[in-house]
Design an enzyme around this catalytic site. Structure first.
Site, PDB file in Angstrom:
ATOM      1  N   ASP A  64       0.844  -1.195   0.000  1.00 31.14           N
ATOM      2  CA  ASP A  64       0.000   0.000   0.000  1.00 31.14           C
ATOM      3  C   ASP A  64       0.882   1.248   0.000  1.00 31.14           C
ATOM      4  O   ASP A  64       1.651   1.479   0.932  1.00 31.14           O
ATOM      5  CB  ASP A  64      -0.908  -0.004   1.226  1.00 31.14           C
ATOM      6  CG  ASP A  64      -2.078   0.956   1.097  1.00 31.14           C
ATOM      7  OD1 ASP A  64      -1.859   2.091   0.642  1.00 31.14           O
ATOM      8  OD2 ASP A  64      -3.208   0.580   1.452  1.00 31.14           O
ATOM      9  N   SER A 115      -7.004   4.304  -1.669  1.00 34.01           N
ATOM     10  CA  SER A 115      -6.794   2.855  -1.739  1.00 34.01           C
ATOM     11  C   SER A 115      -8.050   2.056  -2.052  1.00 34.01           C
ATOM     12  O   SER A 115      -7.949   0.908  -2.484  1.00 34.01           O
ATOM     13  CB  SER A 115      -6.216   2.359  -0.405  1.00 34.01           C
ATOM     14  OG  SER A 115      -4.974   2.927  -0.136  1.00 34.01           O
ATOM     15  N   THR A 178      -7.985  -1.811   1.268  1.00 34.00           N
ATOM     16  CA  THR A 178      -7.473  -2.851   0.374  1.00 34.00           C
ATOM     17  C   THR A 178      -8.027  -4.231   0.690  1.00 34.00           C
ATOM     18  O   THR A 178      -8.584  -4.887  -0.195  1.00 34.00           O
ATOM     19  CB  THR A 178      -5.935  -2.858   0.385  1.00 34.00           C
ATOM     20  OG1 THR A 178      -5.461  -1.572  -0.031  1.00 34.00           O
ATOM     21  CG2 THR A 178      -5.387  -3.925  -0.548  1.00 34.00           C
TER      22      THR A 178
END
Length: 502
Positions: A64, A115, A178
């Site tokens: 990430d 994200s 995520t």
């Protein structure tokens, strides 16, 4: 011109021609090491043959916020920590995953992504809207009613339908953007727990992300769930087992951990390292591990955790042991979620250590599977405004100083365009005598804001295994799903033609 003068000129011209055609002496040199190394690399690439087999397993690693400068700086730091040349060093994933592409991370509505839609793009094959998860471009962020009909199908849902095992591993909350993209459908990425749901969303029937995980209807559910975010699964009346004086965060009275346990007769719920170590994959069919109330610890601080928590490497290895029992294969998502958080806090050292932990996880995964039948992908969801700058000499500590500014003060090689490392209405701090190599050091930034931001530049995609050669050039981020689907034949196995076509 006299005959005698003409003869003299001809004679002198002949002598000059002789000297001009005489070859320069050859200076013998040892073969250039850069030349030879590049030639060897070329020969390896020429000999490489694409793997066109069907992928039995898929492992998608997501760093990430792992921008390309993050990869470069981590590579150098890794070499320097091991006492070798950092600049020419290679991380494990850079050699194990030889196919590389660039991924365009913009979303349907934004130049710079968060994200949630980027993860949705990777696991569902469509670009969506910032702030939303598991829905397509027709949703309105924050509007529960707009979700209906926009839900997309993830590769994990397809895998469960096809009889494969599935797992999600993250160092962030397991309800964070995520990992949530694997299972959740929501117009609000922050609706992780029921108390975060706005009144209109509750009235319209939207469910929080934690509840969606426990109620996930695909197959028999995830075989592996490992990460943080324990408080979102426990009611506020229940004391947290690790954090003294803290309780769960749910306002609806539901104990989602107990609900999950009642679903299976072969399940194990764990919340600390000792319990995690005791899991016997041969006797366990489903695992839920929630190791922190919120996000898990940074790798650099994991040893300080009161109850102990497993590393990303250990969680990845355990997940593969559990999922590999399925002869038909598995799909696994592994996220190094805290690279992003360290960058937001302006602390490059912590971000780089978590990147190196991800590198170790890739290496461990590669050793545990048959790489010829496993598509392994490593990428990032988005970039950060993080840079490597100045003209430091070769071998200079990557976390060290690069030079001096016009103000006469030194500056670091690593820095940020914006973030908490900048001081509003104050002169830049003097770094003389400051240990900028400390992992907790906050690099200076240009624009003062509370949290450093994402960036819109492309990120790298590394891959190996079946169909990995399809990652080439500059691709749209949502193509990652389509390569995974093609490599595994998951659509045919699940009996689905085009799950996300609207």
């Amino acid at each position: 011109m006299s005959l005698r003068l003409f003869a003299l000129i001809a004679f002198l011209a002949g002598i000059a021609a002789i000297f001009m055609t005489e070859k320069e002496p050859v200076v013998k040199r040892a073969p250039d090491n850069y030349y030879l190394a590049a030639k060897a690399d070329l020969e390896k690439i020429i000999a490489r043959q694409p793997n066109t087999r069907t992928a039995k397993n898929i492992i998608l690693f997501v760093g990430d916020g792992m921008s390309i400068p993050t990869v470069t700086a981590a590579r150098i730091l890794d070499g320097q920590r091991r006492g070798i040349d950092g600049e020419s060093n290679s991380l494990a994933f850079e050699t194990l995953l030889p196919y590389v592409a660039l991924s365009k991370t913009y979303t349907h509505d934004a130049q710079v992504a968060d994200s949630a839609p980027t993860a949705t793009a990777m696991v569902s094959g469509v670009k969506s809207v910032n702030g939303t998860i598991g829905v397509d471009q027709h949703v309105t962020a924050g509007n529960c009613a707009s979700q209906k009909g926009t839900e997309v199908t993830t590769i994990f849902e397809l895998a469960e339908k096809a009889g494969l095992s599935t797992g999600i591993v993250s160092t962030a909350r397991i309800t964070h953007a995520t990992p949530a993209a694997a299972y959740a459908k929501t117009a609000g990425r922050d609706w992780e727990v029921d108390r975060n749901l706005p009144g209109p969303a509750k009235a319209a029937g939207c469910k929080d992300i934690a509840a969606q995980l426990i109620e996930w209807p695909a197959g028999n559910g995830f075989e592996v769930i490992l990460g943080g975010g324990r408080s979102y699964f426990l009611p506020k009346e229940v004391a947290d087992p690790e954090a003294e004086g803290k309780t769960g965060a749910r306002a609806d009275g539901r104990n989602l951990v107990e609900e999950w346990q009642r679903k299976y007769n072969d399940a194990a719920y764990v919340w600390n390292k000792a319990q995690f170590d005791e899991i016997d994959p041969a006797k366990t069919g489903h695992v839920l591990g929630l190791f922190e109330r919120g996000h898990m610890q940074y790798e650099a601080k994991r040893a300080q955790d009161k109850a102990g928590e497993p590393s990303l490497v250990e969680m990845t290895a355990k997940a593969i042991d559990l999922l590999s029992k399925n002869k038909d294969g598995f799909v696994l998502l592994v996220e190094a979620g805290r690279i992003d958080h360290a960058h937001h806090d302006g602390k490059a050292g912590l971000a780089l250590l978590d990147t190196l932990a991800l590198d170790e996880a890739v290496k461990a995964a590669y050793a545990k599977v048959n790489p010829e039948e496993t598509l392994i992908i490593l990428t990032a969801d988005h970039s950060h405004v993080f840079s490597i700058a100045g003209y430091p000499k070769r071998g200079n500590p990557i976390l060290g100083l690069a030079g001096y500014g016009l103000d006469g003060k030194p500056y670091t090689t690593l820095g940020y365009l914006n973030g908490p490392g900048a001081r509003a209405n104050e002169a830049r701090a003097d770094l003389n005598g400051v240990d900028t190599t400390a992992l907790d050091y906050r690099q200076q930034a240009l624009v003062p804001i509370y949290a450093e931001t994402h960036a819109g530049d492309d990120v790298a995609v590394f891959a190996q295994g079946p169909s990995a050669h399809l990652f080439q050039g500059v691709i749209e981020q949502n193509m990652i799903f389509h390569v995974m689907a093609h490599a595994s034949g998951i659509l045919e196995k699940a009996g689905v033609e085009s799950p996300s076509a609207k």
